[in-house]
Design a protein around this motif. Sequence first.
Motif, PDB file in Angstrom:
ATOM      1  N   HIS A 166     -34.275  12.565 -99.144  1.00  0.00           N
ATOM      2  CA  HIS A 166     -34.104  13.585-100.442  1.00  0.00           C
ATOM      3  C   HIS A 166     -35.337  13.335-101.500  1.00  0.00           C
ATOM      4  N   TRP A 167     -35.614  11.927-101.456  1.00  0.00           N
ATOM      5  CA  TRP A 167     -36.632  11.560-102.547  1.00  0.00           C
ATOM      6  C   TRP A 167     -38.053  12.216-102.259  1.00  0.00           C
ATOM      7  N   VAL A 168     -38.198  12.840-101.078  1.00  0.00           N
ATOM      8  CA  VAL A 168     -39.360  13.332-100.722  1.00  0.00           C
ATOM      9  C   VAL A 168     -39.672  14.534-101.831  1.00  0.00           C
ATOM     10  N   LEU A 169     -38.473  15.376-102.338  1.00  0.00           N
ATOM     11  CA  LEU A 169     -38.908  16.211-103.183  1.00  0.00           C
ATOM     12  C   LEU A 169     -39.561  15.869-104.428  1.00  0.00           C
ATOM     13  N   SER A 170     -39.402  14.495-104.899  1.00  0.00           N
ATOM     14  CA  SER A 170     -39.986  13.825-105.892  1.00  0.00           C
ATOM     15  C   SER A 170     -41.652  13.718-105.764  1.00  0.00           C
ATOM     16  N   LEU A 171     -41.873  13.544-104.407  1.00  0.00           N
ATOM     17  CA  LEU A 171     -43.444  13.814-103.895  1.00  0.00           C
ATOM     18  C   LEU A 171     -43.854  14.994-104.172  1.00  0.00           C
ATOM     19  N   PHE A 172     -43.213  15.995-103.647  1.00  0.00           N
ATOM     20  CA  PHE A 172     -43.353  17.329-103.720  1.00  0.00           C
ATOM     21  C   PHE A 172     -43.733  17.583-105.251  1.00  0.00           C
ATOM     22  N   ALA A 173     -42.737  17.310-106.116  1.00  0.00           N
ATOM     23  CA  ALA A 173     -42.943  17.597-107.583  1.00  0.00           C
ATOM     24  C   ALA A 173     -44.403  17.128-108.072  1.00  0.00           C
ATOM     25  N   ALA A 174     -44.567  15.978-107.778  1.00  0.00           N
ATOM     26  CA  ALA A 174     -45.944  15.231-108.160  1.00  0.00           C
ATOM     27  C   ALA A 174     -46.846  15.891-107.726  1.00  0.00           C
ATOM     28  N   PHE A 175     -47.077  16.296-106.397  1.00  0.00           N
ATOM     29  CA  PHE A 175     -48.238  17.045-105.892  1.00  0.00           C
ATOM     30  C   PHE A 175     -48.386  18.414-106.638  1.00  0.00           C
ATOM     31  N   LEU A 176     -47.133  19.146-106.879  1.00  0.00           N
ATOM     32  CA  LEU A 176     -47.196  20.457-107.474  1.00  0.00           C
ATOM     33  C   LEU A 176     -47.702  20.448-108.872  1.00  0.00           C
ATOM     34  N   ILE A 177     -47.426  19.251-109.648  1.00  0.00           N
ATOM     35  CA  ILE A 177     -47.904  19.105-111.206  1.00  0.00           C
ATOM     36  C   ILE A 177     -49.543  18.960-110.833  1.00  0.00           C
ATOM     37  N   TYR A 178     -49.572  17.936-110.032  1.00  0.00           N
ATOM     38  CA  TYR A 178     -51.198  17.821-109.796  1.00  0.00           C
ATOM     39  C   TYR A 178     -52.051  18.741-109.530  1.00  0.00           C
ATOM     40  N   ALA A 179     -51.560  19.716-108.359  1.00  0.00           N
ATOM     41  CA  ALA A 179     -52.153  20.803-107.898  1.00  0.00           C
ATOM     42  C   ALA A 179     -52.391  21.873-109.205  1.00  0.00           C
ATOM     43  N   ILE A 195     -42.916  24.505-111.665  1.00  0.00           N
ATOM     44  CA  ILE A 195     -41.977  24.363-110.449  1.00  0.00           C
ATOM     45  C   ILE A 195     -41.714  22.827-110.233  1.00  0.00           C
ATOM     46  N   GLY A 196     -43.045  21.964-110.456  1.00  0.00           N
ATOM     47  CA  GLY A 196     -42.990  20.694-110.396  1.00  0.00           C
ATOM     48  C   GLY A 196     -42.302  19.994-111.112  1.00  0.00           C
ATOM     49  N   ALA A 197     -42.074  20.436-112.427  1.00  0.00           N
ATOM     50  CA  ALA A 197     -41.352  19.744-113.661  1.00  0.00           C
ATOM     51  C   ALA A 197     -39.964  20.111-113.531  1.00  0.00           C
ATOM     52  N   LYS A 198     -39.528  21.034-112.849  1.00  0.00           N
ATOM     53  CA  LYS A 198     -38.206  21.635-112.621  1.00  0.00           C
ATOM     54  C   LYS A 198     -37.453  20.417-111.671  1.00  0.00           C
ATOM     55  N   ILE A 199     -38.384  20.274-110.757  1.00  0.00           N
ATOM     56  CA  ILE A 199     -37.804  19.136-109.723  1.00  0.00           C
ATOM     57  C   ILE A 199     -37.732  17.955-110.420  1.00  0.00           C
ATOM     58  N   VAL A 200     -38.715  17.389-111.248  1.00  0.00           N
ATOM     59  CA  VAL A 200     -38.381  16.060-111.965  1.00  0.00           C
ATOM     60  C   VAL A 200     -37.363  16.221-112.879  1.00  0.00           C
ATOM     61  N   VAL A 201     -36.832  17.410-113.456  1.00  0.00           N
ATOM     62  CA  VAL A 201     -35.921  17.463-114.514  1.00  0.00           C
ATOM     63  C   VAL A 201     -34.599  17.290-113.813  1.00  0.00           C
ATOM     64  N   ALA A 202     -34.648  18.343-112.623  1.00  0.00           N
ATOM     65  CA  ALA A 202     -32.903  18.520-112.044  1.00  0.00           C
ATOM     66  C   ALA A 202     -32.856  17.478-111.052  1.00  0.00           C
ATOM     67  N   ASP A 203     -34.063  17.108-110.121  1.00  0.00           N
ATOM     68  CA  ASP A 203     -33.671  16.201-108.926  1.00  0.00           C
ATOM     69  C   ASP A 203     -33.908  14.796-109.274  1.00  0.00           C
ATOM     70  N   THR A 204     -35.215  14.383-109.673  1.00  0.00           N
ATOM     71  CA  THR A 204     -35.567  12.984-110.023  1.00  0.00           C
ATOM     72  C   THR A 204     -34.728  12.283-111.247  1.00  0.00           C
TER      73      THR A 204
END
Length: 334
Positions: free
Chosen positions: A139-152, A281-290
Amino acid sequence: MDFLHILWLGQPVWMWLGFHVVVVTLMALDLGLLHRDKSRVIGVKESLILTTCYLVLGLAFGGWVWWYMGRTHGEEFVTGLVIEYSLSMDNVFVIAVILTALGVPRSAQHRVLVWGILAAVLLRGLMIGLGSALVAQAHWVLSLFAAFLIYAGLKMLFSKEEGEADVENSASLRFLRRHLRVTKEPHGQRFIVRLPDPKSGKAVLWFTPLALALTAVNIADVIFAVDSVPAIFAITTDPFIVYTSNIFAILGLRSLYFALAAMVERFAYLKTALAFILIFIGAKIVVADTLGLVDLPPWVSLAVTLVLLTIGIVYSLWRTRAVSDAHGEARHRA
């Protein structure tokens, strides 16, 4: 018929088969009946009508998801559909640059988009399947998705616009021209032709510039899928919702192209809005999941996406109104 009720990726097989029947029917109706004349150019009005039809059908499917799978899944589907449509707009602009740079006539662009969408459906399916497997295992893969979305999003926000020359001199097209036989002139709407080899004189297969355009469009879709697929996983990890919302957005992409490509200069600031959507969307993952602080419901993501998209469109149209007035005066003088 018990196999139809076997669960596959979280949902019964009959749901997956039924959805693909809907997709095949829509494509057969659109491409086989409404556009038998492959050389006909689709106008802006027809493009907007087709786009509206696909959007309405997508929302109707979302209504069925809401009724059958529950409110949460329904909200997730609609949110995913809107996000994918939003991100597809930037893809449309890039495709317009590619087709223009490679000199593809408007009468042949329809054919490139048709085959490009078919390839996109297969590629998105593979990427979503891989993403679902990764998220299910870790499930921590979502955190990688979040980092990538913020970077993108930040990269999109501060990067410079790419010109047509960048497309012609891209590494992928240089590689293809170097290793494949490519004709200098187009041959109607054909991707491959049989012509004499300059050395042997024997008839061999040659790729046409239309084939290069199709390859470039598919590469662009893969690049944009790297953004859009993690974005939808930020809304839901249900493979059925992720896949169906993606495919409905792709189906509407071809018709949306002919409307947006005709007035691409009017949406100069839309890219900024899309960048903020990715960052949100990336920040949403950080706040909710990470961090596990606040789990925003799907309707909040939908509302924020719609507000940002609306601001981007309205601001672009307002700032570029001089361009529209100039075009109108030119048409009046003509």
